[in-house]
Design an enzyme around this catalytic site. Sequence first.
Site, PDB file in Angstrom:
ATOM      1  N   HIS A   1       0.715  -3.572   0.791  1.00 57.75           N
ATOM      2  CA  HIS A   1       0.183  -4.046   2.072  1.00 57.75           C
ATOM      3  C   HIS A   1      -0.929  -3.136   2.617  1.00 57.75           C
ATOM      4  O   HIS A   1      -1.702  -3.553   3.469  1.00 57.75           O
ATOM      5  CB  HIS A   1       1.310  -4.263   3.098  1.00 57.75           C
ATOM      6  CG  HIS A   1       1.746  -3.018   3.795  1.00 57.75           C
ATOM      7  ND1 HIS A   1       2.864  -2.311   3.448  1.00 57.75           N
ATOM      8  CD2 HIS A   1       1.194  -2.359   4.846  1.00 57.75           C
ATOM      9  CE1 HIS A   1       2.983  -1.270   4.238  1.00 57.75           C
ATOM     10  NE2 HIS A   1       1.990  -1.266   5.099  1.00 57.75           N
TER      11      HIS A   1
ATOM     12  N   ASP B   1       6.396  -4.640  -2.412  1.00 55.59           N
ATOM     13  CA  ASP B   1       5.269  -4.024  -1.701  1.00 55.59           C
ATOM     14  C   ASP B   1       4.812  -2.745  -2.419  1.00 55.59           C
ATOM     15  O   ASP B   1       4.897  -1.652  -1.870  1.00 55.59           O
ATOM     16  CB  ASP B   1       5.715  -3.725  -0.262  1.00 55.59           C
ATOM     17  CG  ASP B   1       4.553  -3.320   0.622  1.00 55.59           C
ATOM     18  OD1 ASP B   1       3.394  -3.439   0.173  1.00 55.59           O
ATOM     19  OD2 ASP B   1       4.808  -2.882   1.761  1.00 55.59           O
TER      20      ASP B   1
ATOM     21  N   SER C   1       2.830   4.462   5.515  1.00 54.32           N
ATOM     22  CA  SER C   1       2.999   3.473   4.450  1.00 54.32           C
ATOM     23  C   SER C   1       2.425   3.931   3.130  1.00 54.32           C
ATOM     24  O   SER C   1       1.390   4.600   3.091  1.00 54.32           O
ATOM     25  CB  SER C   1       2.307   2.173   4.833  1.00 54.32           C
ATOM     26  OG  SER C   1       3.131   1.469   5.696  1.00 54.32           O
ATOM     27  N   GLY C   2       3.105   3.534   2.063  1.00 53.49           N
ATOM     28  CA  GLY C   2       2.623   3.864   0.729  1.00 53.49           C
ATOM     29  C   GLY C   2       3.123   5.222   0.258  1.00 53.49           C
ATOM     30  O   GLY C   2       3.170   5.496  -0.934  1.00 53.49           O
TER      31      GLY C   2
HETATM   32  N1  ARG Z   1       3.828  -0.507   7.776  1.00 56.34           N
HETATM   33  C1  ARG Z   1       3.616   0.832   8.218  1.00 56.34           C
HETATM   34  C2  ARG Z   1       2.290   1.354   7.718  1.00 56.34           C
HETATM   35  O1  ARG Z   1       1.462   0.543   7.359  1.00 56.34           O
HETATM   36  C3  ARG Z   1       4.753   1.738   7.884  1.00 56.34           C
HETATM   37  C4  ARG Z   1       5.863   1.378   8.707  1.00 56.34           C
HETATM   38  C5  ARG Z   1       7.089   2.090   8.486  1.00 56.34           C
HETATM   39  N2  ARG Z   1       7.789   1.793   9.672  1.00 56.34           N
HETATM   40  C6  ARG Z   1       8.966   2.227   9.963  1.00 56.34           C
HETATM   41  N3  ARG Z   1       9.456   1.920  11.106  1.00 56.34           N
HETATM   42  N4  ARG Z   1       9.619   2.961   9.123  1.00 56.34           N
HETATM   43  O2  ARG Z   1       1.977   2.517   7.808  1.00 56.34           O
END
Ligand code: ARG
Length: 303
Positions: free
Chosen positions: A80, A129, A227-228
């Site tokens: 993503h 993902d 993320s990632g």
């Molecule tokens: N989707 C988020 C990003 O793009 C990471 C989210 C992780 N969230 C969480 N509540 N653990 O960085």
Amino acid sequence: MALAIGLLVLVLNLTLNGVSAQITGCGERPLVGAPGGSRIVGGRNAPDGAWPWQVSIQKNSQHFCGGSILSAQWVISAAHCFDYERTQLNLQVMAGERSLLRRGQHAQHRDIKKIIYHRHYSVVAYDHDVVLLQLSTPLHFTDRVQPVCTIQNETEEGTLTFSACFITGWGSTRYEGPGVVRLREAEVDLIPRETCNQLHWYNGLVSENMICAGFEEGNVDSCQGDSGGPLQCYSEEQQRFYLVGVTSFGDECALAMRPGVYARASKYTDWMDRKQLRSASSTLAYSILLHTSSVLSALWLLT
Ligand code: ARG
């Protein structure tokens, strides 16, 4: 003869450089000892060299996601992260530094040669993902740049026991807050899927390809910008860190009964190995072709 030796050297080079990180060691951090037992609420700055496989993925020098080094030329991250980045132009990976501020002396920057999405990645369900990034040139492994271990298969997944798990990243320290310039770390618990899927938790949203980590009461979590990056766990027996998850999503950040959800790395070992090998073997085929043709033309010139 020369050709045979040449080929041998090539094969050795490619395997050592590209694919078989596990041979040269993984999941070790030369500058920092084994993790202590203490629990960190909300996280803290990471010590220098504590997470040598953690990378920052940047667009025009701006951090936007994390990633983990699998081998000299490969990084795993979240699919993503690349929803709006369909081209690798202007994208770079930074390894070896915990500060994003300046071009530190230990930093190794690489362009991205190829982005490989998981073909079942679902933007809607956030399933699968994961993405593999092939770097333009291999990283040099140092005290601050190391690959993480991957769990080889379900048998290994069953036999490994972890004494502590950590999440790391440059993401926000509160929901909708700014990111940080210094890498942060926090210890988390792995949460069974059944617990995580309960009605007042994620109510069935968590697939078999995901793993939850955090605490029932919240307070410690990954957040936007993480993320990632890795969810990594330490095996005392092996004295190494393993990649257990890839930071994927969560409902806001650090809410009670809404822990972070991570792509379950063990589900992707085959995929990671296959993609890395395939690209190594196509490089190999190409080099053989080049090599053979140059030897042939040399012979032709000589006769
Ligand atoms: N989707 C988020 C990003 O793009 C990471 C989210 C992780 N969230 C969480 N509540 N653990 O960085």
